[in-house]
Design an enzyme around this catalytic site. Sequence first.
Site, PDB file in Angstrom:
ATOM      1  CG  HIS A 105      -0.204   0.056   2.481  1.00 32.21           C
ATOM      2  ND1 HIS A 105       0.309   1.240   2.945  1.00 32.21           N
ATOM      3  CD2 HIS A 105       0.189  -0.919   3.371  1.00 32.21           C
ATOM      4  CE1 HIS A 105       0.945   1.024   4.255  1.00 32.21           C
ATOM      5  NE2 HIS A 105       0.903  -0.343   4.501  1.00 32.21           N
ATOM      6  CD  GLU A 217       1.759  -5.696   8.067  1.00 31.78           C
ATOM      7  OE1 GLU A 217       1.908  -6.780   7.833  1.00 31.78           O
ATOM      8  OE2 GLU A 217       2.353  -4.433   7.602  1.00 31.78           O
TER       9      GLU A 217
END
Length: 367
Positions: A105, A217
């Site tokens: 990201h 994550e």
Amino acid sequence: MTNIIKNAVNPYYSEIYNTLNPIPPGPVTLRHYHRKNKQGTCISLAYLSSSTCISNRSQFHSSPPLRSRFSALCFSSNPVADMDGGAGPSLFPLHRCKTLHLVRHAQGIHNVEGDKNYKAYLSPEYFDAHLTPLGWQQVDNLRKHVHASGLSKRVDLVITSPLIRTIQTAVGVFGGEGYTDRMDVLPLMLANAGNSSRAAISSLNCPPLIAVELCREHLGVHPCDKRRSISEYQFLFPAIDFSLIESDEDILWKADIRETTEEVAARGLKFMNWLWTRPEKEIAIVTHSGFLFHTLSSFGNDCHPLVKKEICKHFANCELRSMVIVDRSMTGSDASTTNYPGKIPAGLDRPSDVVDENKLEKEGPDS
């Protein structure tokens, strides 16, 4: 000099997001490595090497530095058969391969403060951290690369972690153009979703996007890694498919328990195996630094240390690397779309080498 090109199947996929250092083409050869996971399945790593290379970060020689570009993750149930003579070339049927474009990201608000003080990651202020204005600039630049390279037309599917910074990155890079209100088409992203100060993004002329929990994550403790409810995401990103996520609320994130690195790596391998249940052949995956690092660190342990470093080094914000996973265990069942059976119309076609072999068998080697 050796250039580690991370694609063992299609040399024309030899692009990585790097606007500063274009890489000249060069002759390539395949190298192959393998390792066993805890279940005893042989998981091997293959990569291509080239005589030309440029790097924007790592320098391993006094001549122009190297840059990692492509790698291949190969799954097989036969460890002995996987040992293709070490450094020799290997071949894989194309229909048993998938090309993955891994993207971390863009910059999130937590990255800025966390870079100054690691304890900032513990702050509730950064719950499900959204992108910064700089992060959106990174998205815009990667989008330009994806379109200029033709990658936007090749990707069959985009998979995103269900956190707002990855979703924003995914729709910004791979989504359609500006959204125009119409009854028959949902927007990928509503205007100003996640404090983006951005216009709505269309779902027209872009690959489908789905959210998958497996590529989230590192779970636990850090509020920036805790997701919102799926119903809230569905409102902000109407055209994204969230159907694979079972719970509306985040039941995976624990305030007082942090996933171990081994657990993250195991989840990453489970995700890689899950990809074989998908029919798509070329997939973009927008995920996180920790997930990528611990997943890729499971590979390359039996190869040169510099190659290992190239495989699992941390991703920069909005960096894209392309890889190939190879099905060597017959897990996939898709037929080839390019193979042709030949002999149409049928006719005699006995090869000359077969004739020579039969003659040798009849006459004997000493005749």
